[in-house]
Design a protein around this motif. Structure first.
Motif, PDB file in Angstrom:
ATOM      1  N   ILE A  72       0.848  -1.199   0.000  1.00  0.00           N
ATOM      2  CA  ILE A  72       0.000   0.000   0.000  1.00  0.00           C
ATOM      3  C   ILE A  72       0.880   1.244   0.000  1.00  0.00           C
ATOM      4  N   SER A  73       0.536   2.188  -0.886  1.00  0.00           N
ATOM      5  CA  SER A  73       1.218   3.485  -0.949  1.00  0.00           C
ATOM      6  C   SER A  73       0.194   4.578  -0.705  1.00  0.00           C
ATOM      7  N   THR A  74       0.623   5.664  -0.037  1.00  0.00           N
ATOM      8  CA  THR A  74      -0.294   6.772   0.236  1.00  0.00           C
ATOM      9  C   THR A  74       0.365   8.108  -0.071  1.00  0.00           C
ATOM     10  N   LYS A  75      -0.471   9.089  -0.321  1.00  0.00           N
ATOM     11  CA  LYS A  75      -0.050  10.478  -0.474  1.00  0.00           C
ATOM     12  C   LYS A  75      -1.189  11.333   0.062  1.00  0.00           C
ATOM     13  N   THR A  76      -0.851  12.374   0.812  1.00  0.00           N
ATOM     14  CA  THR A  76      -1.871  13.207   1.443  1.00  0.00           C
ATOM     15  C   THR A  76      -1.746  14.644   0.972  1.00  0.00           C
ATOM     16  N   ILE A  77      -2.895  15.252   0.668  1.00  0.00           N
ATOM     17  CA  ILE A  77      -2.934  16.681   0.359  1.00  0.00           C
ATOM     18  C   ILE A  77      -3.903  17.347   1.331  1.00  0.00           C
ATOM     19  N   TYR A  78      -3.555  18.584   1.713  1.00  0.00           N
ATOM     20  CA  TYR A  78      -4.331  19.311   2.716  1.00  0.00           C
ATOM     21  C   TYR A  78      -4.957  20.568   2.113  1.00  0.00           C
ATOM     22  N   SER A  79      -6.146  20.897   2.591  1.00  0.00           N
ATOM     23  CA  SER A  79      -6.756  22.182   2.284  1.00  0.00           C
ATOM     24  C   SER A  79      -5.956  23.268   2.993  1.00  0.00           C
ATOM     25  N   LYS A  80      -5.957  24.458   2.442  1.00  0.00           N
ATOM     26  CA  LYS A  80      -5.250  25.576   3.064  1.00  0.00           C
ATOM     27  C   LYS A  80      -6.119  26.308   4.084  1.00  0.00           C
ATOM     28  N   ILE A  81      -7.354  25.884   4.234  1.00  0.00           N
ATOM     29  CA  ILE A  81      -8.296  26.535   5.147  1.00  0.00           C
ATOM     30  C   ILE A  81      -8.371  25.747   6.459  1.00  0.00           C
ATOM     31  N   SER A  82      -8.221  26.449   7.590  1.00  0.00           N
ATOM     32  CA  SER A  82      -8.373  25.796   8.889  1.00  0.00           C
ATOM     33  C   SER A  82      -9.808  25.970   9.373  1.00  0.00           C
ATOM     34  N   SER A  83     -10.230  25.120  10.287  1.00  0.00           N
ATOM     35  CA  SER A  83     -11.622  25.169  10.750  1.00  0.00           C
ATOM     36  C   SER A  83     -11.831  26.157  11.892  1.00  0.00           C
ATOM     37  N   THR A  84     -10.821  26.441  12.692  1.00  0.00           N
ATOM     38  CA  THR A  84     -11.040  27.283  13.860  1.00  0.00           C
ATOM     39  C   THR A  84     -11.170  28.754  13.492  1.00  0.00           C
ATOM     40  N   THR A  85     -10.457  29.177  12.458  1.00  0.00           N
ATOM     41  CA  THR A  85     -10.470  30.592  12.126  1.00  0.00           C
ATOM     42  C   THR A  85     -11.073  30.881  10.765  1.00  0.00           C
ATOM     43  N   GLY A  86     -11.096  29.866   9.906  1.00  0.00           N
ATOM     44  CA  GLY A  86     -11.537  30.092   8.540  1.00  0.00           C
ATOM     45  C   GLY A  86     -10.471  30.762   7.719  1.00  0.00           C
ATOM     46  N   ASP A  87      -9.291  30.987   8.330  1.00  0.00           N
ATOM     47  CA  ASP A  87      -8.190  31.646   7.637  1.00  0.00           C
ATOM     48  C   ASP A  87      -7.358  30.635   6.865  1.00  0.00           C
ATOM     49  N   THR A  88      -6.622  31.149   5.913  1.00  0.00           N
ATOM     50  CA  THR A  88      -5.698  30.318   5.176  1.00  0.00           C
ATOM     51  C   THR A  88      -4.520  29.960   6.065  1.00  0.00           C
ATOM     52  N   VAL A  89      -4.150  28.679   6.074  1.00  0.00           N
ATOM     53  CA  VAL A  89      -3.004  28.228   6.858  1.00  0.00           C
ATOM     54  C   VAL A  89      -1.759  28.392   6.010  1.00  0.00           C
ATOM     55  N   LEU A  90      -0.755  29.046   6.579  1.00  0.00           N
ATOM     56  CA  LEU A  90       0.482  29.280   5.842  1.00  0.00           C
ATOM     57  C   LEU A  90       1.542  28.290   6.210  1.00  0.00           C
TER      58      LEU A  90
END
Length: 90
Positions: A72-90
């Protein structure tokens, strides 16, 4: 607690670990938004996408555990939006 939306892409090249993979996905089920699997019979593999909304350490833990399974191989991608602030995560 800050959560992120992420997509874990999973390629299953050997069916030997499918039972363990499904057990891990069940264990983290509270964080899973949805999952889609596509069998690619021409190459004898399965392609699975798992959408999650969870803290970053939870997403990383699941992805790492899945990636350590034989075949099994995996790769993860993340949204740039956080849930606590709604701000873009840098």
């Amino acid at each position: 607690m800050e959560t992120r939306v992420a997509l874990i892409g999973i390629v299953v090249e050997d069916a030997v670990s499918i039972e363990k993979m499904n057990a891990l996905l069940h264990q983290y089920g509270a964080y899973i938004i949805g999952r889609m699997g596509v069998p690619y019979q021409k190459r004898g593999i399965n392609i699975i996408s798992v959408a999650m909304d969870a803290p970053g350490d939870i997403i990383s833990a699941l992805s790492g555990k899945l990636g350590m399974l034989p075949g099994i191989s995996t790769k993860t991608i993340y949204s740039k939006i956080s849930s606590t602030t709604g701000d873009t995560v840098l």
